[in-house]
Motif scaffolding. Structure first.
Motif, mmCIF file in Angstrom:
data_model
loop_
_atom_site.group_PDB
_atom_site.id
_atom_site.type_symbol
_atom_site.label_atom_id
_atom_site.label_comp_id
_atom_site.label_asym_id
_atom_site.label_seq_id
_atom_site.Cartn_x
_atom_site.Cartn_y
_atom_site.Cartn_z
ATOM 1 N N THR A 112 -14.648 -31.666 52.176
ATOM 2 C CA THR A 112 -15.599 -32.729 51.862
ATOM 3 C C THR A 112 -16.858 -32.615 52.727
ATOM 4 O OG1 THR A 112 -13.841 -34.243 51.175
ATOM 5 C CG2 THR A 112 -15.939 -35.225 51.817
ATOM 6 N N GLY A 146 -18.834 -38.046 55.965
ATOM 7 C CA GLY A 146 -20.172 -38.548 56.199
ATOM 8 C C GLY A 146 -20.437 -38.859 57.659
ATOM 9 N N GLU A 190 -20.702 -31.823 51.580
ATOM 10 C CA GLU A 190 -21.803 -32.732 51.902
ATOM 11 C C GLU A 190 -22.920 -32.006 52.644
ATOM 12 O OE1 GLU A 190 -20.083 -35.935 54.071
ATOM 13 O OE2 GLU A 190 -19.408 -36.993 52.268
#
Length: 278
Positions: A155, A198, A159
């Motif tokens: 992930t 994130g 990103e």
């Protein structure tokens, strides 16, 4: 890590040295009509296949889409990606659509530049993207102390790729990330104390974020239970420490230093095994 034939040499070394934890191949070049295979000039692909198949060594491949004026298709980055992925190694491929082979260099040689035309992406942007990819991949996929699960790494790298597209046109692909073996059992279990997607920020895109609470190590991931926290220090800061302090730091992290006979060797070992980016 290496660029061009330097990337090829990196593959050959990785096959011979078990200490190598991962590969960063910058527009790699194998044997071609410009440098045919022969005695003393082996192909790097069998070596890459070996470390991919037997060790699942993580591999970053950064390719220049416009390099065909100096790098034949049969020898360019696509071959390296294909071989590493076929061996089930975790692979992150980043292809800069507007870059040529020599734009990764800090300084281009006029003679070589005669044979290669720069693409529309600026040289400094090519280098910034490449450096960001190397830092992110090394910290997330190659460091033995990484506490992200393979799903989190996938992930976060995805990103990172999307963020880099704001700088220049590029394509990113991830393969076999589930094969990463640098993850603790706690991270693999997906405990809630680990950072959410994130929260990671690589050195190339600004300062890193930390998790809340006192158990974090200041870099967006918690300290492992029963294990010394990673430290944040520069080369110069470590060189100002005493030798016995460096040895104690390594011992606290379970890192052997019996083969380090100079202070600089201890500092390099600390930087490799016990520190975060300063």
């Amino acid at each position: 890590m290496g660029h061009s034939r330097g990337a090829k040499l990196s593959c050959l070394v990785a096959d011979q040295d078990p200490r190598v934890q991962g590969l960063c191949l910058i527009d790699p070049v194998d044997n071609s009509s410009f440098g045919p295979q022969g005695v003393g000039y082996p192909s790097a692909l069998p070596a890459l296949q070996e470390v991919a198949t037997k060790r699942q060594l993580p591999v970053l491949v950064v390719g220049a889409a416009l390099n065909t004026d100096v790098v034949p298709v049969e020898a360019n980055w696509r071959r390296f990606t294909a071989v590493a992925a076929a061996g089930r190694a975790p692979v992150w491929e980043v292809v800069l659509k507007g870059s040529n082979h020599l734009q990764f260099l800090d300084k281009q040689m006029p003679l070589f530049s005669m044979f290669s035309t720069n693409g529309p992406t600026l040289d400094e942007t090519v280098r910034e993207i490449t450096q960001t990819c190397m830092v992110a991949f090394t910290q997330l996929a190659c460091c033995p102390s990484s506490q992200y699960s393979s799903a989190q790494v996938q992930t976060l790298l995805a990103e990172e790729g999307e963020a880099l597209k704001r700088l220049a046109p590029l394509d990113c692909s991830l393969q076999n990330i589930g094969q990463l073996r640098t993850v603790s059992a706690e991270a693999a279990a997906g405990t809630s104390s680990y950072p959410q997607p994130g929260s990671y920020s690589s050195a190339g895109r600004g300062s890193s974020s930390s998790t809340s609470g006192s158990s974090g190590n200041g870099y967006g991931r918690p300290a492992s239970p029963g294990r010394a926290k990673l430290v944040q220090a520069s080369y110069n800061q470590l060189m100002n420490m005493r030798v016995k302090e460096l040895k104690r730091l390594l011992q606290e992290h379970g890192v052997d230093s019996s083969d380090c006979f100079e202070k600089e060797e201890l500092v390099k070992r600390v930087l490799e095994r016990c520190t975060l980016a300063a």
